[in-house]
Design a protein around this motif. Structure first.
Motif, mmCIF file in Angstrom:
data_model
loop_
_atom_site.group_PDB
_atom_site.id
_atom_site.type_symbol
_atom_site.label_atom_id
_atom_site.label_comp_id
_atom_site.label_asym_id
_atom_site.label_seq_id
_atom_site.Cartn_x
_atom_site.Cartn_y
_atom_site.Cartn_z
ATOM 1 N N ARG A 105 0.673 -1.331 -0.465
ATOM 2 C CA ARG A 105 0.174 0.076 0.214
ATOM 3 C C ARG A 105 1.260 1.306 0.413
ATOM 4 O O ARG A 105 0.562 2.865 0.073
ATOM 5 C CB ARG A 105 -0.534 0.277 1.116
ATOM 6 N N GLU B 286 -4.393 -0.693 -2.846
ATOM 7 C CA GLU B 286 -5.133 0.412 -2.561
ATOM 8 C C GLU B 286 -6.587 -0.352 -1.400
ATOM 9 O O GLU B 286 -7.004 -0.306 -0.682
ATOM 10 C CB GLU B 286 -6.210 0.990 -3.235
ATOM 11 N N ASP B 287 -6.263 -1.390 -1.362
ATOM 12 C CA ASP B 287 -7.255 -3.401 -0.365
ATOM 13 C C ASP B 287 -7.071 -2.258 1.126
ATOM 14 O O ASP B 287 -5.107 -2.624 0.781
ATOM 15 C CB ASP B 287 -7.221 -4.045 -1.082
ATOM 16 N N ARG C 263 1.420 -2.040 4.140
ATOM 17 C CA ARG C 263 2.810 -0.924 3.554
ATOM 18 C C ARG C 263 3.273 -2.131 2.355
ATOM 19 O O ARG C 263 3.565 -1.369 1.662
ATOM 20 C CB ARG C 263 2.708 -0.252 4.812
#
Length: 702
Positions: free
Chosen positions: A25, A34-35, A40
């Protein structure tokens, strides 16, 4: 060197030479997701030899190759790679062309994996050690993501009865898990692996708080759902009560390290939207279960050991409390010395059940419950529990952590079955040698106060000897002291009083029966009698249970008779006001609905028969509930449940009461504590003054 193409639903990345693709992310990653279930820095696709591999970077929700969660895997041809919860966070299609993949050297004792499959090094499934056990030092084994769940052998054979049964771990029917933290994003997990909670940064749920243990708890996906298993030294708490093993059936807030100031997690079993909506509707329709709670509240007498093994609020987790409020050290010490542990012994010399009592006179009078001293007394309801031949009296040790010691024998001299009160007289030493009052050397008697002076909110202190497992395995116990307030008073129409029982939040357990509750002056103001564990038709639904304490002012007549020498033939004057009922009508219906664990009671969805007993994996001391569906009984009918050994019919417990729930079908559930050394038990529902058996509910221990 082979080439690689990585495609998402909106973008394509490719390389013809060695490079690393980082996925996560963070905006600095090569492939940005984006989920929220993607970490990260979630995973990397790296060159290995002439080929490529995908490596999970310790993500919370895993990396999936062709539908299988993997710590790392070789990539060849066209491969489906997914990241996040249940593999549904970010979907990628990876195509490798040309070159030959090669894996790093296999670890000793392993074989190289085939292309496209996960390969060594893969650690064994994580199995937490006992509380306080050290974790492997960093670097002792490579982190490879959450391991595949492998249930313990006993658990793997557990039978889950009723329509609520789910497929085992990894099955399509089990719920996922959502963990909400104070700080940080919500975490979602599938059913493929246990979820570890603690300060260790490699765990699935990392909590940075000094009160939290390095390995604080493990949330296990079992065949019957998610279970919280505490592994800490500081504890996990739900509604202020410390829990060690807890089935998560609905959203629950758990505090780590302290009952009120601990770090808070919300743990939610994630079921289908339709199922969750149905559960909410079901909660709104639980008027019937308030009646169920009333049945439980009426049935749960707190005689200890094997007479009534209902345990409220942690049972043997109860711990003595320091002097609080206005109760002085001197008054508490006097009350502790006057509290006694009672063990009922039959005519063969075998202990049958236990309870507590209070020394109330210099010449050896002891006040306790009728269901401890004389279970057959009129007004006690249906019971097959025999009256004891005598009761062993154990005096409290002056050292808090030392068990009481059997010193005397006592016999009931007057009993009121309806009020559930009895006065004993010490008659001999523990070996049966007769004693005179001057030879007893008793502690100072407990002074008797006035329960009519009590007001809601007044503090009270309860003393007694809650049981730990089977009474025959624990004949010596230390005294327990717990403290609470007067919540309300329960009326009794038969007696004609608004103060038939003191309803309190003080914590009582199996074995507290007959013990004293005292006010801040150290005076006896009530006799610990019963608990409500779920609800009351009068009080409505409750969440943590109530202690029911008989006001000492109602014992006035019994105490007067005892002081005058007693009357073994005395019968409660309230018995004649009870409704006269016949044996169960021919159209009455009795069904055994099986057994469930604590927290699962109230559905009556299972079944168990003598030909095919239910099987349940349990541990000694665990509370389980026998469930029954009863219809067609008239109010006032004596009822009870008698507990016998599965293999020999030896009685190991009983509860009794009077039916007051109408003729319509009602689901009732009755708690018992799992005894040691038994292969199982049979809960027989009995009806009528003679305790006529009407239905058996067998349970085999796994």
């Amino acid at each position: 060197m082979s080439t690689i193409s990585i495609r998402s639903s909106t973008q394509t990345w490719s390389a013809e030479g060695p490079r690393v693709f980082r996925i996560g992310r963070e905006v600095g990653c090569d492939v940005v997701a984006e989920d929220p279930t993607v970490s990260r820095q979630h995973a990397e696709i790296r060159p290995v030899g002439d080929g490529w591999e995908v490596v999970d970077l310790g993500s919370s929700h895993g990396t999936w190759v062709n539908g299988q969660r993997v710590p790392r895997a070789l990539l060849t041809g066209t491969t489906s790679v997914s990241l996040g919860a249940q593999g549904g966070g970010l979907a990628l299609t990876v195509t490798v062309s040309g070159g030959a993949p090669s894996a790093p050297p296999a670890a000793p004792g392993t074989t190289p994996a085939a292309p496209g499959a996960a390969y060594a090094p893969v650690p064994p499934p994580f199995v937490p050690g006992p509380p306080g056990a050290p974790l492997p030092p960093p670097g002792a084994r490579p982190y490879a993501g959450p391991p595949a769940y492998q249930p313990p052998p006993m658990l793997a054979q557990t039978i889950v009865s009723g329509p609520g049964a789910r497929p085992g771990p990894g099955g399509q029917g089990g719920p996922g898990l959502l963990v909400r933290r104070r700080v940080g994003a919500d975490l979602r997990f599938g059913t493929q692996a246990p979820v570890r909670v603690g300060r260790d940064p490699s765990f699935e749920v990392v909590v940075d708080d000094a009160a939290v243990s390095r390995l604080h708890a493990v949330v296990e996906p079992r065949p019957d759902g998610w279970w919280w298993v505490d592994r800490s030294t500081s504890g996990s708490y739900v509604d202020g009560e410390r829990i060690t093993t807890f089935r998560i059936t609905e959203p629950v807030e758990i505090l780590l390290g302290h009952p009120t100031a601990g770090l808070e997690l919300e743990v939610v079993p994630v079921v289908a939207a339709g199922q969750a909506a149905a559960a909410i509707v079901k909660k709104k329709r639980r008027r019937t279960l308030a009646i169920v709670g009333a049945a439980v509240g009426a049935l749960v007498l707190i005689g200890g050991g094997i007479t009534a093994a209902a345990v409220l609020g942690g049972g043997d987790d109860q711990s003595p409390v320091a002097t609080q409020g206005g109760l002085s050290d001197v008054a508490l010490a006097r009350a502790k010395a006057a509290a006694v542990f009672l063990i009922a012994v039959d005519d063969t010399g075998t202990p049958t059940h236990s309870g507590s009592g209070s020394i109330i006179s210099d010449d050896g009078l002891i006040l306790t419950n009728a269901h401890v001293a004389e279970p057959s007394a009129p007004g006690q309801g249906a019971s097959e529990t025999p009256d004891p031949d005598y009761l062993l009296v154990s005096l409290t040790s002056p050292e808090d952590d030392k068990p009481a010691t059997a010193t005397f024998r006592a016999e009931p001299i007057v009993t009121d079955g309806y009020l559930d009160l009895s006065v004993l007289q010490i008659v001999a030493d523990a070996d049966g040698n007769a004693l005179t009052p001057g030879e007893m050397d008793l502690p100072e008697p407990l002074p008797i106060g006035s329960s009519d002076d009590l007001k809601t909110g007044d503090e009270i202190t309860a003393l007694g000897y809650p049981s730990i497992g089977n009474v025959t395995a624990s004949l010596d116990r230390p005294l327990t002291v717990t403290r609470g307030v007067v919540s309300t008073f329960q009326a009794d129409e038969v007696i004609g009083t608004e103060r038939g029982l003191i309803d309190s939040d003080v914590r009582l357990g199996s074995g507290n029966s007959g013990g004293p509750s005292i006010n801040d002056d150290g005076e006896l103001i009530g006799i610990n009698t019963a608990v409500i564990t779920a609800g009351s038709s009068d009080a409505g639904a409750i969440t943590q249970g109530s202690a029911l304490i008989r006001p000492v002012d109602l014992a006035e007549e019994v105490l007067r008779i005892a002081e005058e020498g007693g009357d073994p033939a005395y019968v409660s004057p309230f018995v004649e006001d009870l409704p006269v009922v016949e044996d169960p009508p021919v159209d009455a219906d009795f069904q055994a609905a099986g057994w469930v664990r604590d927290g699962e009671q109230g559905e009556c969805a299972g079944e168990s028969t003598v030909e095919q007993p239910q099987i349940l994996s349990v541990a000694p001391g665990e509370t389980v509930y026998a469930e029954y569906v009863i219809a067609g009984l008239a109010d006032g009918t004596p009822i009870g449940v008698t507990l016998t050994s599965l293999d020999g019919g030896t009685q190991i417990g009983s509860l009794q009461d009077t039916w007051s729930f109408g003729r319509d079908a009602v689901c009732i559930y009755v708690p018992f504590e799992v005894p040691e050394g038994e292969p199982g038990m049979v809960g027989t529902f009995v009806v009528g003054e003679e305790g006529q058996p009407v239905v058996d509910n067998p349970l085999a221990f796994q």
